[in-house]
Design an enzyme around this catalytic site. Structure first.
Site, PDB file in Angstrom:
ATOM      1  N   GLY A  15       0.840  -1.514  -0.165  1.00 22.13           N
ATOM      2  CA  GLY A  15      -0.009   0.415   0.134  1.00 22.13           C
ATOM      3  C   GLY A  15       0.729   1.460  -0.168  1.00 22.13           C
ATOM      4  O   GLY A  15       1.543   1.574   1.003  1.00 22.13           O
ATOM      5  N   ARG A  76       1.299  -4.984  -5.672  1.00 25.99           N
ATOM      6  CA  ARG A  76       1.263  -6.272  -5.009  1.00 25.99           C
ATOM      7  C   ARG A  76       1.812  -7.105  -6.071  1.00 25.99           C
ATOM      8  O   ARG A  76       1.615  -7.247  -7.216  1.00 25.99           O
ATOM      9  CB  ARG A  76       0.069  -6.613  -4.137  1.00 25.99           C
ATOM     10  CG  ARG A  76      -0.318  -5.742  -2.763  1.00 25.99           C
ATOM     11  CD  ARG A  76      -1.573  -5.334  -2.211  1.00 25.99           C
ATOM     12  NE  ARG A  76      -1.083  -4.828  -0.915  1.00 25.99           N
ATOM     13  CZ  ARG A  76      -1.750  -3.899  -0.806  1.00 25.99           C
ATOM     14  NH1 ARG A  76      -2.866  -3.701  -1.491  1.00 25.99           N
ATOM     15  NH2 ARG A  76      -2.253  -2.922   0.140  1.00 25.99           N
ATOM     16  N   ASP A 107       5.649  -5.315   6.054  1.00 30.36           N
ATOM     17  CA  ASP A 107       6.412  -6.813   6.000  1.00 30.36           C
ATOM     18  C   ASP A 107       6.274  -7.025   5.366  1.00 30.36           C
ATOM     19  O   ASP A 107       7.621  -7.952   5.108  1.00 30.36           O
ATOM     20  CB  ASP A 107       5.225  -7.342   7.505  1.00 30.36           C
ATOM     21  CG  ASP A 107       5.867  -6.622   9.154  1.00 30.36           C
ATOM     22  OD1 ASP A 107       6.593  -6.410   9.117  1.00 30.36           O
ATOM     23  OD2 ASP A 107       4.829  -7.022   9.671  1.00 30.36           O
ATOM     24  N   THR A 129       4.657   2.838   5.285  1.00 27.97           N
ATOM     25  CA  THR A 129       2.623   2.207   5.588  1.00 27.97           C
ATOM     26  C   THR A 129       2.340   3.064   6.235  1.00 27.97           C
ATOM     27  O   THR A 129       2.501   3.398   7.768  1.00 27.97           O
ATOM     28  CB  THR A 129       2.842   0.841   6.235  1.00 27.97           C
ATOM     29  OG1 THR A 129       1.882   0.301   6.454  1.00 27.97           O
ATOM     30  CG2 THR A 129       3.570   0.570   6.788  1.00 27.97           C
ATOM     31  N   ASP A 131      -0.188   2.437   8.518  1.00 28.76           N
ATOM     32  CA  ASP A 131      -0.306   1.726   9.825  1.00 28.76           C
ATOM     33  C   ASP A 131      -0.008   1.715  11.031  1.00 28.76           C
ATOM     34  O   ASP A 131      -0.502   1.574  12.187  1.00 28.76           O
ATOM     35  CB  ASP A 131      -1.134   0.079   9.417  1.00 28.76           C
ATOM     36  CG  ASP A 131      -2.182  -0.146   8.640  1.00 28.76           C
ATOM     37  OD1 ASP A 131      -2.593   0.933   8.292  1.00 28.76           O
ATOM     38  OD2 ASP A 131      -2.278  -1.103   7.780  1.00 28.76           O
ATOM     39  N   ASP A 133       2.621  -1.110  11.520  1.00 25.73           N
ATOM     40  CA  ASP A 133       2.208  -1.454  12.123  1.00 25.73           C
ATOM     41  C   ASP A 133       3.425  -2.435  11.887  1.00 25.73           C
ATOM     42  O   ASP A 133       4.047  -4.198  12.011  1.00 25.73           O
ATOM     43  CB  ASP A 133       1.414  -2.433  11.262  1.00 25.73           C
ATOM     44  CG  ASP A 133       1.251  -2.378   9.391  1.00 25.73           C
ATOM     45  OD1 ASP A 133       2.251  -2.102   9.506  1.00 25.73           O
ATOM     46  OD2 ASP A 133       0.676  -3.126   9.382  1.00 25.73           O
ATOM     47  N   ARG A 175      -6.343  -2.385   9.936  1.00 25.50           N
ATOM     48  CA  ARG A 175      -6.452  -3.452   9.911  1.00 25.50           C
ATOM     49  C   ARG A 175      -6.098  -4.721  10.674  1.00 25.50           C
ATOM     50  O   ARG A 175      -7.186  -5.328  12.120  1.00 25.50           O
ATOM     51  CB  ARG A 175      -6.361  -4.768   8.841  1.00 25.50           C
ATOM     52  CG  ARG A 175      -7.434  -4.118   7.786  1.00 25.50           C
ATOM     53  CD  ARG A 175      -6.841  -5.200   6.629  1.00 25.50           C
ATOM     54  NE  ARG A 175      -5.829  -4.612   5.980  1.00 25.50           N
ATOM     55  CZ  ARG A 175      -5.407  -4.828   4.893  1.00 25.50           C
ATOM     56  NH1 ARG A 175      -5.369  -6.102   3.320  1.00 25.50           N
ATOM     57  NH2 ARG A 175      -3.861  -4.944   4.644  1.00 25.50           N
TER      58      ARG A 175
HETATM   59  P1  ADP Z   1       3.582  -4.718   2.857  1.00 26.57           P
HETATM   60  O1  ADP Z   1       4.993  -5.124   2.294  1.00 26.57           O
HETATM   61  O2  ADP Z   1       2.681  -3.186   3.174  1.00 26.57           O
HETATM   62  O3  ADP Z   1       2.677  -5.459   3.942  1.00 26.57           O
HETATM   63  P2  ADP Z   1       1.925  -6.769   1.178  1.00 26.57           P
HETATM   64  O4  ADP Z   1       1.516  -8.334   2.068  1.00 26.57           O
HETATM   65  O5  ADP Z   1       1.154  -6.875   0.382  1.00 26.57           O
HETATM   66  O6  ADP Z   1       2.429  -5.096   1.421  1.00 26.57           O
HETATM   67  O7  ADP Z   1       3.916  -7.493   0.241  1.00 26.57           O
HETATM   68  C1  ADP Z   1       3.998  -6.534  -1.073  1.00 26.57           C
HETATM   69  C2  ADP Z   1       4.662  -7.629  -1.892  1.00 26.57           C
HETATM   70  O8  ADP Z   1       5.603  -7.824  -1.354  1.00 26.57           O
HETATM   71  C3  ADP Z   1       3.418  -8.722  -2.172  1.00 26.57           C
HETATM   72  O9  ADP Z   1       2.853  -8.738  -3.062  1.00 26.57           O
HETATM   73  C4  ADP Z   1       4.376  -9.877  -3.245  1.00 26.57           C
HETATM   74  O10 ADP Z   1       5.695  -9.222  -3.994  1.00 26.57           O
HETATM   75  C5  ADP Z   1       5.713  -9.019  -1.825  1.00 26.57           C
HETATM   76  N1  ADP Z   1       5.718 -10.246  -0.298  1.00 26.57           N
HETATM   77  C6  ADP Z   1       4.650 -10.714   0.457  1.00 26.57           C
HETATM   78  N2  ADP Z   1       4.940 -11.373   1.388  1.00 26.57           N
HETATM   79  C7  ADP Z   1       6.346 -11.957   0.739  1.00 26.57           C
HETATM   80  C8  ADP Z   1       7.065 -13.550   0.896  1.00 26.57           C
HETATM   81  N3  ADP Z   1       5.849 -14.090   2.184  1.00 26.57           N
HETATM   82  N4  ADP Z   1       7.432 -13.524   0.528  1.00 26.57           N
HETATM   83  C9  ADP Z   1       7.877 -13.014  -1.259  1.00 26.57           C
HETATM   84  N5  ADP Z   1       7.070 -11.622  -1.334  1.00 26.57           N
HETATM   85  C10 ADP Z   1       6.770 -11.664  -0.172  1.00 26.57           C
HETATM   86  O1  F6P Z   2      -1.599   0.375   3.802  1.00 29.66           O
HETATM   87  C1  F6P Z   2      -2.484  -0.206   4.843  1.00 29.66           C
HETATM   88  C2  F6P Z   2      -4.371  -0.133   4.663  1.00 29.66           C
HETATM   89  O2  F6P Z   2      -4.635   1.455   4.195  1.00 29.66           O
HETATM   90  C3  F6P Z   2      -4.622  -0.932   4.942  1.00 29.66           C
HETATM   91  O3  F6P Z   2      -5.128   0.062   6.716  1.00 29.66           O
HETATM   92  C4  F6P Z   2      -6.166  -1.073   4.619  1.00 29.66           C
HETATM   93  O4  F6P Z   2      -7.099  -2.170   5.282  1.00 29.66           O
HETATM   94  C5  F6P Z   2      -5.352  -1.618   3.399  1.00 29.66           C
HETATM   95  O5  F6P Z   2      -4.233  -0.672   3.724  1.00 29.66           O
HETATM   96  C6  F6P Z   2      -6.308  -1.439   1.972  1.00 29.66           C
HETATM   97  O6  F6P Z   2      -5.227  -1.241   0.661  1.00 29.66           O
HETATM   98  P1  F6P Z   2      -5.294  -1.416  -0.743  1.00 29.66           P
HETATM   99  O7  F6P Z   2      -7.310  -0.762  -0.454  1.00 29.66           O
HETATM  100  O8  F6P Z   2      -4.883  -1.025  -1.374  1.00 29.66           O
HETATM  101  O9  F6P Z   2      -6.145  -2.974  -0.887  1.00 29.66           O
END
Ligand code: ADP
Ligand code: F6P
Length: 329
Positions: A15, A76, A107, A129, A131, A133, A175
């Site tokens: 995000g 993503r 994360d 981010t 959040d 978090d 969330r």
């Molecule tokens: P955030 O980085 O905000 O937590 P996501 O969880 O959507 O957002 O992760 C962003 C991108 O990071 C994912 O679309 C994927 O490409 C990569 N990613 C997420 N989890 C993993 C994982 N366990 N191993 C490798 N790449 C990951």
């Molecule tokens: O960036 C974190 C966050 O804003 C969460 O609080 C929210 O639930 C989520 O992303 C929504 O993201 P998207 O609409 O891009 O999936």
């Protein structure tokens, strides 16, 4: 023998968050100052796999410090989680001459950065981010702006709530982490803050409203983190507001703030934090160090091993929650 010029990549993932541009700018300018080439990778790990990259120069990041969103776009990318995607990313880095990568995200993005680091491409994570978090960092890039955005919106809602003697229920993002709700709740004087870390009861909120009504209070703000209504057995904030109205007699309205919280000009604090983190990330890559996250702890910029950082447990600020409850009477 002449030293080979280093090349690094920078991407934003997951995000978006205000301040990501400030981080990109710091990475680009710090690198170029040190004669390091920088490739801007578009749409997170998707742009790495395609590949979709642009050579960054000093002017590529002009006029971006104050802008929300991310000039590199974000996405993503499920393919990147698979071994095949990871190997392809490694191969592309080799072909494009990328010696290291700065990953600005949450994360999930850090897990990807770790996996890629273990496969030979040094990666540095910067927490981006709204959040807040990320357990390893006291503050993430985006959080301060989001809280200020919520505060501005709630101040406007307060004007109309006050005029009508109403209760305004406001749903904010977060969330699994209630930091936006908690900080905005304190900043806006919410009578109740509902968030994932703490149980709540509708009876308790009704009782507190009745008590404060008896002392002359006439309008109310309640902040609710997204998703927590389910825990109280209610489908959504609108139903919750209707329930409060039925039981307290105070006319109530619900507002879901949504993605407005993700946009807007980053606050000064955000710009400073992002600039410090971007600078440090390049320092590490220049030394050939990867598999680290650059975070903020006790007002200092420090770095941790990515896995160590991912395994940290976020501490909920119970004291701030107690203070919020104690002074909103
Ligand atoms: P955030 O980085 O905000 O937590 P996501 O969880 O959507 O957002 O992760 C962003 C991108 O990071 C994912 O679309 C994927 O490409 C990569 N990613 C997420 N989890 C993993 C994982 N366990 N191993 C490798 N790449 C990951
Ligand atoms: O960036 C974190 C966050 O804003 C969460 O609080 C929210 O639930 C989520 O992303 C929504 O993201 P998207 O609409 O891009 O999936």
């Amino acid at each position: 023998m002449e030293n080979k010029q280093l090349t690094i990549g920078v991407l934003t993932s997951g995000g978006d968050a205000p301040g990501m541009n400030a981080a990109i700018r710091a990475v680009v300018r710090t690198a170029l100052n040190r004669n390091i080439r920088v490739l801007g990778i578009r749409r997170g790990y998707s742009g790495l796999l395609q590949p979709d990259m642009i050579e960054m120069n000093l002017r590529s990041v002009s006029d971006t410090l104050h802008r929300g969103g991310t000039i590199l776009y974000t996405a993503r990318c499920p393919e990147f989680k698979q071994e095949e995607g990871m190997q392809r990313a490694r191969q592309i880095c080799r072909e494009m001459g990328i010696d290291g990568l700065v990953v600005i995200g949450g994360d999930g993005s850090f897990r990807g950065a770790r996996d890629l680091s273990l496969r030979g491409v040094p990666c540095i994570g910067i927490p981006g981010t709204i959040d807040n978090d990320i357990a390893s960092s006291d503050y993430t890039v985006g959080f301060d702006t989001a809280v200020n955005t919520v505060m501005d919106m709630v101040d406007k809602l307060r004007d109309t709530s006050q005029s009508h003697d109403r209760c305004s229920v406001v749903e904010v993002m977060g969330r699994r982490c209630g930091d936006i709700a908690l900080h905005a709740g304190v900043a806006c004087g919410a009578v109740a803050i509902l968030l994932p870390e703490m149980p709540f009861s509708v009876d308790g909120i009704v009782e507190k409203m009745r008590r404060t009504l008896r002392t002359g209070k006439k309008h109310f703000i309640i902040i609710v983190a997204e998703g927590v209504m389910k825990n109280g057995g209610l489908p959504d904030v609108h139903t919750f507001a209707a329930e409060l109205e039925r039981r307290t007699g105070v006319e109530s309205r619900a507002t879901v703030l949504g993605h407005v919280q993700r946009g807007g000009a980053p606050t000064a604090r955000e710009r400073v934090l992002a600039s410090e983190m971007g600078y440090r990330a390049v320092e590490l890559l220049e030394q050939g160090i990867g598999n680290r996250v650059v975070v903020n702890h006790n007002d200092r910029i420090v770095d941790y091993d990515i896995l160590e950082a991912l395994n940290m447990q976020k501490q909920f600020n119970h004291r701030l929650y107690e203070i919020a409850d104690a002074i909103s009477i």
